[in-house]
Write a protein that holds these residues in place. Structure first.
Motif, PDB file in Angstrom:
ATOM      1  N   THR A  68     -25.904   0.157 -11.214  1.00  7.01           N
ATOM      2  CA  THR A  68     -25.588  -0.539 -12.455  1.00  7.01           C
ATOM      3  C   THR A  68     -26.097  -1.970 -12.418  1.00  7.01           C
ATOM      4  O   THR A  68     -26.667  -2.467 -13.401  1.00  7.01           O
ATOM      5  N   VAL A  69     -25.911  -2.631 -11.296  1.00  7.44           N
ATOM      6  CA  VAL A  69     -26.408  -4.009 -11.163  1.00  7.44           C
ATOM      7  C   VAL A  69     -27.924  -4.034 -11.288  1.00  7.44           C
ATOM      8  O   VAL A  69     -28.494  -4.900 -11.978  1.00  7.44           O
ATOM      9  N   LEU A  71     -29.801  -1.865 -12.864  1.00  2.00           N
ATOM     10  CA  LEU A  71     -30.141  -1.561 -14.258  1.00  2.00           C
ATOM     11  C   LEU A  71     -29.928  -2.782 -15.144  1.00  2.00           C
ATOM     12  O   LEU A  71     -30.757  -3.061 -16.024  1.00  2.00           O
ATOM     13  N   GLN A  72     -28.853  -3.514 -14.912  1.00  2.00           N
ATOM     14  CA  GLN A  72     -28.615  -4.731 -15.697  1.00  2.00           C
ATOM     15  C   GLN A  72     -29.703  -5.773 -15.433  1.00  2.00           C
ATOM     16  O   GLN A  72     -30.147  -6.469 -16.350  1.00  2.00           O
ATOM     17  N   ARG A  73     -30.139  -5.889 -14.188  1.00  2.00           N
ATOM     18  CA  ARG A  73     -31.205  -6.838 -13.856  1.00  2.00           C
ATOM     19  C   ARG A  73     -32.495  -6.468 -14.581  1.00  2.00           C
ATOM     20  O   ARG A  73     -33.155  -7.320 -15.185  1.00  2.00           O
ATOM     21  N   THR A  75     -32.767  -4.687 -17.308  1.00  2.00           N
ATOM     22  CA  THR A  75     -32.570  -4.874 -18.746  1.00  2.00           C
ATOM     23  C   THR A  75     -32.723  -6.340 -19.120  1.00  2.00           C
ATOM     24  O   THR A  75     -33.348  -6.681 -20.135  1.00  2.00           O
ATOM     25  N   THR A  76     -32.183  -7.215 -18.298  1.00  2.00           N
ATOM     26  CA  THR A  76     -32.295  -8.654 -18.556  1.00  2.00           C
ATOM     27  C   THR A  76     -33.752  -9.094 -18.508  1.00  2.00           C
ATOM     28  O   THR A  76     -34.211  -9.850 -19.369  1.00  2.00           O
ATOM     29  N   GLN A  79     -35.466  -7.873 -21.627  1.00  2.00           N
ATOM     30  CA  GLN A  79     -35.080  -8.662 -22.796  1.00  2.00           C
ATOM     31  C   GLN A  79     -35.799 -10.010 -22.808  1.00  2.00           C
ATOM     32  O   GLN A  79     -36.229 -10.481 -23.863  1.00  2.00           O
TER      33      GLN A  79
END
Length: 104
Positions: A68-69, A71-73, A75-76, A79
């Motif tokens: 999850t971490v 994936l968030q990285r 995604t950031t 973006q």
């Protein structure tokens, strides 16, 4: 002499009943202890199995958290890249609008 034999036989019967009662009590006590120990062993195995399942779940949770971490990285980063492209597109459109106004 017959009275003595009858008395001895009666005493032997009472002794036999007493021995039988003590033997039965000992046998049932042994059975209770065996059942108790089997139940305690089964319970210990179940607790160990449950502990192993908890460890497995904790490991899976840790891996999912890492995923999850990551994936968030990603995604950031995506973006940020899209924001830069959008900013460049807005600047290009603004320049084109300005040029079109000058031409008119």
């Amino acid at each position: 002499m017959n009275d003595e034999l009858v008395t001895q036989a009666a005493g032997a019967d009472e002794l036999g009943v007493l021995v039988g009662a003590v033997g039965a009590a000992g046998f049932f006590t042994l059975l209770i202890v065996i059942v108790w120990q089997v139940a305690a062993t089964w319970r210990a195995r179940m607790l160990a199995a449950r502990e192993e399942q908890y460890k497995e779940l904790a490991t899976r949770y840790a891996h999912l958290l890492e995923d999850t971490v990551e994936l968030q990285r990603r995604t950031t980063e995506e973006q940020r890249r899209l924001l830069q492209e959008l900013t460049q597109t807005r600047l290009a459109v603004g320049s084109m609008e300005k040029m079109m106004r000058e031409i008119e």
